[in-house]
Write a protein that holds these residues in place. Structure first.
Motif, PDB file in Angstrom:
ATOM      1  N   PHE A  42       0.832  -1.201   0.000  1.00 39.98           N
ATOM      2  CA  PHE A  42       0.000   0.000   0.000  1.00 39.98           C
ATOM      3  C   PHE A  42       0.870   1.256   0.000  1.00 39.98           C
ATOM      4  CE2 PHE A  42      -2.510   3.329   2.114  1.00 39.98           C
ATOM      5  CZ  PHE A  42      -3.647   3.326   1.321  1.00 39.98           C
ATOM      6  N   GLU A  43       1.920   1.269   0.803  1.00 45.84           N
ATOM      7  CA  GLU A  43       2.819   2.424   0.852  1.00 45.84           C
ATOM      8  C   GLU A  43       3.522   2.634  -0.482  1.00 45.84           C
ATOM      9  OE1 GLU A  43       3.423   4.872   3.125  1.00 45.84           O
ATOM     10  OE2 GLU A  43       1.574   4.050   3.959  1.00 45.84           O
ATOM     11  N   ARG A  44       3.867   1.542  -1.149  1.00 48.33           N
ATOM     12  CA  ARG A  44       4.482   1.654  -2.479  1.00 48.33           C
ATOM     13  C   ARG A  44       3.503   2.277  -3.467  1.00 48.33           C
ATOM     14  NH1 ARG A  44       7.117  -3.400  -5.116  1.00 48.33           N
ATOM     15  NH2 ARG A  44       7.691  -1.751  -6.597  1.00 48.33           N
ATOM     16  N   ALA A  45       2.241   1.891  -3.358  1.00 42.85           N
ATOM     17  CA  ALA A  45       1.218   2.456  -4.245  1.00 42.85           C
ATOM     18  C   ALA A  45       1.059   3.943  -3.990  1.00 42.85           C
ATOM     19  CB  ALA A  45      -0.108   1.732  -4.033  1.00 42.85           C
ATOM     20  N   VAL A  46       1.036   4.335  -2.736  1.00 38.81           N
ATOM     21  CA  VAL A  46       0.912   5.750  -2.378  1.00 38.81           C
ATOM     22  C   VAL A  46       2.082   6.540  -2.954  1.00 38.81           C
ATOM     23  CG1 VAL A  46       0.921   7.419  -0.476  1.00 38.81           C
ATOM     24  CG2 VAL A  46      -0.415   5.300  -0.280  1.00 38.81           C
ATOM     25  N   GLY A  47       3.288   6.029  -2.761  1.00 37.55           N
ATOM     26  CA  GLY A  47       4.471   6.718  -3.270  1.00 37.55           C
ATOM     27  C   GLY A  47       4.483   6.819  -4.782  1.00 37.55           C
ATOM     28  N   ALA A  48       4.056   5.742  -5.450  1.00 35.66           N
ATOM     29  CA  ALA A  48       4.053   5.733  -6.914  1.00 35.66           C
ATOM     30  C   ALA A  48       3.086   6.758  -7.475  1.00 35.66           C
ATOM     31  CB  ALA A  48       3.698   4.337  -7.420  1.00 35.66           C
ATOM     32  N   VAL A  49       1.898   6.844  -6.889  1.00 39.33           N
ATOM     33  CA  VAL A  49       0.876   7.773  -7.387  1.00 39.33           C
ATOM     34  C   VAL A  49       1.220   9.211  -7.017  1.00 39.33           C
ATOM     35  CG1 VAL A  49      -1.553   8.437  -7.221  1.00 39.33           C
ATOM     36  CG2 VAL A  49      -0.934   6.014  -7.363  1.00 39.33           C
ATOM     37  N   ALA A  50       1.611   9.427  -5.760  1.00 41.91           N
ATOM     38  CA  ALA A  50       1.911  10.789  -5.293  1.00 41.91           C
ATOM     39  C   ALA A  50       3.118  11.378  -6.021  1.00 41.91           C
ATOM     40  CB  ALA A  50       2.154  10.789  -3.786  1.00 41.91           C
ATOM     41  N   GLY A  51       4.071  10.542  -6.372  1.00 41.17           N
ATOM     42  CA  GLY A  51       5.292  11.041  -7.004  1.00 41.17           C
ATOM     43  C   GLY A  51       5.314  10.920  -8.505  1.00 41.17           C
ATOM     44  N   ALA A  52       4.217  10.499  -9.111  1.00 37.59           N
ATOM     45  CA  ALA A  52       4.199  10.241 -10.549  1.00 37.59           C
ATOM     46  C   ALA A  52       4.189  11.530 -11.368  1.00 37.59           C
ATOM     47  CB  ALA A  52       2.985   9.397 -10.920  1.00 37.59           C
ATOM     48  N   ARG A  53       4.881  11.497 -12.478  1.00 35.82           N
ATOM     49  CA  ARG A  53       4.808  12.596 -13.448  1.00 35.82           C
ATOM     50  C   ARG A  53       3.420  12.617 -14.074  1.00 35.82           C
ATOM     51  NH1 ARG A  53       8.058  12.047 -19.024  1.00 35.82           N
ATOM     52  NH2 ARG A  53       6.564  10.314 -19.103  1.00 35.82           N
TER      53      ARG A  53
ATOM     54  N   TYR B 208       3.376   8.248 -24.804  1.00 38.02           N
ATOM     55  CA  TYR B 208       4.385   9.072 -24.129  1.00 38.02           C
ATOM     56  C   TYR B 208       4.651   8.619 -22.694  1.00 38.02           C
ATOM     57  CZ  TYR B 208       3.571  12.015 -28.167  1.00 38.02           C
ATOM     58  OH  TYR B 208       3.457  12.469 -29.448  1.00 38.02           O
ATOM     59  N   ALA B 209       4.203   7.431 -22.345  1.00 38.35           N
ATOM     60  CA  ALA B 209       4.463   6.900 -20.999  1.00 38.35           C
ATOM     61  C   ALA B 209       5.953   6.616 -20.850  1.00 38.35           C
ATOM     62  CB  ALA B 209       3.656   5.633 -20.758  1.00 38.35           C
ATOM     63  N   GLY B 210       6.471   6.888 -19.664  1.00 36.08           N
ATOM     64  CA  GLY B 210       7.890   6.663 -19.445  1.00 36.08           C
ATOM     65  C   GLY B 210       8.247   6.596 -17.975  1.00 36.08           C
ATOM     66  N   ALA B 211       9.529   6.593 -17.705  1.00 35.16           N
ATOM     67  CA  ALA B 211      10.017   6.507 -16.333  1.00 35.16           C
ATOM     68  C   ALA B 211       9.441   7.635 -15.493  1.00 35.16           C
ATOM     69  CB  ALA B 211      11.546   6.564 -16.316  1.00 35.16           C
TER      70      ALA B 211
ATOM     71  N   LEU C 265      -0.549  -3.687 -20.430  1.00 34.84           N
ATOM     72  CA  LEU C 265      -0.139  -2.521 -19.643  1.00 34.84           C
ATOM     73  C   LEU C 265       1.005  -2.868 -18.700  1.00 34.84           C
ATOM     74  CD1 LEU C 265      -3.637  -1.018 -18.786  1.00 34.84           C
ATOM     75  CD2 LEU C 265      -1.930  -0.083 -20.345  1.00 34.84           C
ATOM     76  N   ILE C 266       0.954  -4.040 -18.089  1.00 39.43           N
ATOM     77  CA  ILE C 266       2.038  -4.452 -17.194  1.00 39.43           C
ATOM     78  C   ILE C 266       3.343  -4.604 -17.973  1.00 39.43           C
ATOM     79  CG2 ILE C 266       2.877  -6.361 -15.748  1.00 39.43           C
ATOM     80  CD1 ILE C 266      -0.053  -6.786 -14.879  1.00 39.43           C
ATOM     81  N   ASP C 267       3.235  -5.162 -19.193  1.00 42.58           N
ATOM     82  CA  ASP C 267       4.426  -5.320 -20.019  1.00 42.58           C
ATOM     83  C   ASP C 267       4.968  -3.970 -20.467  1.00 42.58           C
ATOM     84  OD1 ASP C 267       6.234  -7.184 -21.537  1.00 42.58           O
ATOM     85  OD2 ASP C 267       5.418  -6.059 -23.231  1.00 42.58           O
ATOM     86  N   VAL C 268       4.066  -3.067 -20.864  1.00 43.67           N
ATOM     87  CA  VAL C 268       4.493  -1.723 -21.270  1.00 43.67           C
ATOM     88  C   VAL C 268       5.178  -1.023 -20.098  1.00 43.67           C
ATOM     89  CG1 VAL C 268       3.679   0.587 -21.905  1.00 43.67           C
ATOM     90  CG2 VAL C 268       2.772  -1.427 -23.083  1.00 43.67           C
ATOM     91  N   GLY C 269       4.587  -1.147 -18.919  1.00 42.65           N
ATOM     92  CA  GLY C 269       5.190  -0.530 -17.737  1.00 42.65           C
ATOM     93  C   GLY C 269       6.592  -1.040 -17.480  1.00 42.65           C
TER      94      GLY C 269
END
Length: 276
Positions: free
Chosen positions: A114-125, A169-172, A191-195
């Motif tokens: 859950f914390e990883r999900a929060v960090g990924a969303v909050a810090g996403a471009r 245009y998805a990227g790091a 989508l998982i593979d693209v990610g």
């Protein structure tokens, strides 16, 4: 709820065996009350498949498998009473059942994931969202909530080649949040593979405690939605989604509040033209 660690690890389970494992993990109390024939009929697999699964999972036979499940402590949320199951259209009973589903989801919540999900969303471009069918409503709700924080969000087409239009245009630094209940749709696998290829963090909401073969999302958020053959509500999924939204707001702190204040000010400024 049964701990998946009860079953032998590092074993290549077949898709049918993964269905059996997921059923036992999420419905241990019910499993203990059924014969091998009844389990086979409920899951639409053969008795031989269940017997093979028992051996692959580290038990001598079906009876030994049952004893292993029974030896574990079961949480109260797994004990959905027969009176509720037989209640039909009783609204109160249904709401009590949904409360149990949320409690079961809470038991299966992995705080680190859950914390990883929060960090990924909050810090996403940018956050890309995908949901098919009823799950599309969850993607729409998450889009609405995150945009209020000022997060750049793009809801992807549910299927077809148009799905690729939004991913060009998805990227790091980006995050992909998808919903895969019962099974991950082929679009979800793409989508998982693209990610993985472009460096996005993938987050999946799923009601499968035990994940099948193939590539897996970086972050897995489990939600319990009922028995495999029962009506599957979105109550626990919405509750977990809202928990994620609140946690992201807390992580963003002042930035999130500033965005909400601007929305409030705009509504007030034009209330005479666009009343609430």
């Amino acid at each position: 709820m049964t701990d998946p660690a009860l079953f032998r690890q590092q074993t290549a389970y077949t898709p049918a065996e993964q269905v059996i494992m997921d059923y036992i993990v999420t419905n241990p109390q019910e499993f203990l009350l059924l014969s091998i024939k009844e389990v086979a009929r409920r899951l639409e697999v053969s008795e031989a498949t269940i017997s093979r699964f028992a051996r692959h999972a580290g038990f001598d036979d079906f009876k030994a498998l049952k004893n292993g499940v029974a030896s574990q402590t079961l949480g109260p949320a797994d004990k959905i009473s027969a009176s509720i199951d037989e209640s039909g259209g009783d609204a109160r009973a249904f709401m009590i059942q949904q409360r149990d589903y949320i409690e079961t989801t809470l038991e299966g919540l992995d705080a680190a994931q859950f914390e990883r999900a929060v960090g990924a969303v909050a810090g996403a471009r940018r956050v890309y969202l995908h949901g098919k069918g009823a799950a599309g409503a969850l993607a729409e709700l998450l889009e609405f909530r995150l945009k209020r924080y000022g997060i750049a969000v793009e809801r992807l087409a549910s299927g077809g080649s148009e799905l690729m239009e939004g991913l060009a245009y998805a990227g790091a630094g980006d995050a992909i949040v998808l919903f895969g209940f019962q099974r991950v749709p082929v679009e979800g696998q793409v989508l998982i593979d693209v990610g993985r290829r472009c460096g996005c963090t993938t987050v999946i909401f799923t009601d499968r405690m035990v994940q099948g073969g193939g590539q897996k999302a970086d972050v897995i958020l489990y939600t319990y939605r009922g028995e495999p053959r029962a009506y599957h509500s979105m109550t626990s999924a919405v509750a977990l989604l809202d928990a994620l939204v609140v946690a992201v707001g807390a992580r963003l702190d002042g930035k999130a509040l500033e965005g909400l204040d601007r929305i409030r000010d705009l509504k007030r400024a034009y209330a005479h033209l666009i009343p609430r």
